[in-house]
Motif scaffolding. Structure first.
Motif, PDB file in Angstrom:
ATOM      1  N   ASN A   1     -13.360   1.819  -5.865  1.00  0.00           N
ATOM      2  CA  ASN A   1     -12.169   1.064  -6.269  1.00  0.00           C
ATOM      3  C   ASN A   1     -11.745   1.357  -7.703  1.00  0.00           C
ATOM      4  O   ASN A   1     -10.560   1.308  -8.021  1.00  0.00           O
ATOM      5  CB  ASN A   1     -12.406  -0.438  -6.074  1.00  0.00           C
ATOM      6  CG  ASN A   1     -12.371  -0.816  -4.612  1.00  0.00           C
ATOM      7  OD1 ASN A   1     -11.623  -0.236  -3.831  1.00  0.00           O
ATOM      8  ND2 ASN A   1     -13.177  -1.778  -4.224  1.00  0.00           N
TER       9      ASN A   1
ATOM     10  N   LYS B   1      -8.103   2.722  -8.591  1.00  0.00           N
ATOM     11  CA  LYS B   1      -7.207   1.981  -9.482  1.00  0.00           C
ATOM     12  C   LYS B   1      -6.676   2.887 -10.600  1.00  0.00           C
ATOM     13  O   LYS B   1      -5.482   2.873 -10.899  1.00  0.00           O
ATOM     14  CB  LYS B   1      -7.939   0.777 -10.073  1.00  0.00           C
ATOM     15  CG  LYS B   1      -7.060  -0.064 -10.966  1.00  0.00           C
ATOM     16  CD  LYS B   1      -7.812  -1.248 -11.532  1.00  0.00           C
ATOM     17  CE  LYS B   1      -6.899  -2.022 -12.463  1.00  0.00           C
ATOM     18  NZ  LYS B   1      -7.587  -3.020 -13.223  1.00  0.00           N
TER      19      LYS B   1
ATOM     20  N   ASN C   1      -4.005   5.233  -9.057  1.00  0.00           N
ATOM     21  CA  ASN C   1      -2.756   4.512  -8.778  1.00  0.00           C
ATOM     22  C   ASN C   1      -1.992   4.189 -10.061  1.00  0.00           C
ATOM     23  O   ASN C   1      -0.772   4.352 -10.123  1.00  0.00           O
ATOM     24  CB  ASN C   1      -3.035   3.226  -8.007  1.00  0.00           C
ATOM     25  CG  ASN C   1      -3.064   3.449  -6.522  1.00  0.00           C
ATOM     26  OD1 ASN C   1      -2.350   4.286  -5.991  1.00  0.00           O
ATOM     27  ND2 ASN C   1      -3.899   2.691  -5.830  1.00  0.00           N
ATOM     28  N   GLU C   2      -2.692   3.735 -11.076  1.00  0.00           N
ATOM     29  CA  GLU C   2      -2.029   3.389 -12.331  1.00  0.00           C
ATOM     30  C   GLU C   2      -1.477   4.624 -13.028  1.00  0.00           C
ATOM     31  O   GLU C   2      -0.388   4.596 -13.592  1.00  0.00           O
ATOM     32  CB  GLU C   2      -2.985   2.612 -13.235  1.00  0.00           C
ATOM     33  CG  GLU C   2      -3.236   1.201 -12.713  1.00  0.00           C
ATOM     34  CD  GLU C   2      -4.260   0.425 -13.519  1.00  0.00           C
ATOM     35  OE1 GLU C   2      -4.885   0.993 -14.445  1.00  0.00           O
ATOM     36  OE2 GLU C   2      -4.443  -0.768 -13.194  1.00  0.00           O
TER      37      GLU C   2
END
Length: 146
Positions: A8, A12, A15-16
């Motif tokens: 995760n 993350k 994605n950011e």
């Protein structure tokens, strides 16, 4: 340098870095099955590779172009928009599952398990990505055979 999505935290960060793929588009796709017919016309009919490489361009100054490689592809759904509509990706969802990773071009709130709202739906065993420079615009990244 390849960056793997393994948990995760790496998901993350990815994605950011890409702003959840907002204002991006698929530029090119390349699939390698592993099957082939050799010079003697003998067939190796086993899909033992199943790698899908996807080139994404974004309106993102920090990361304008990336390559995603989906390894051990399990499923690909692709419904390209026709020329009368725009094809930009406004949002995406990436799910880490026990046995796979799913990427699709629909909002996080939608149920991507059903894939009903996705025009692009990719499921594979693994995902890795890397930054690419020097190919912005319509220059081809995957070179055609001459």
């Amino acid at each position: 340098m390849w960056n793997e999505i393994v948990n995760n935290e790496t998901l993350k960060e990815f994605n950011e870095k890409l702003s959840y793929f907002h204002d991006s588009c698929i530029k090119e796709i390349y699939y390698l099955s592993g099957a082939y017919v050799d010079e003697n016309l003998e067939m190796y009919p086993i899909n033992d590779c199943r790698n899908l490489r996807v080139i994404i361009q974004c309106q993102n100054e920090d990361e304008p172009m990336i390559e995603m490689e989906f390894q051990d592809l399990k499923y690909l759904k692709l419904f390209p928009m026709d020329p009368h509509y725009t094809c930009e990706i406004l949002d995406s969802t990436i799910l880490l599952k026990e046995d796979c990773i799913i990427w699709c071009d629909c909002e996080n709130e939608k149920n991507v398990e059903s894939e009903n709202d996705a025009r692009i739906f990719i499921c594979a065993a693994k995902l890795r990505w890397r930054s690419i420079s020097g190919y912005m615009g319509n220059k081809k990244f995957f070179k055609p055979v001459k």
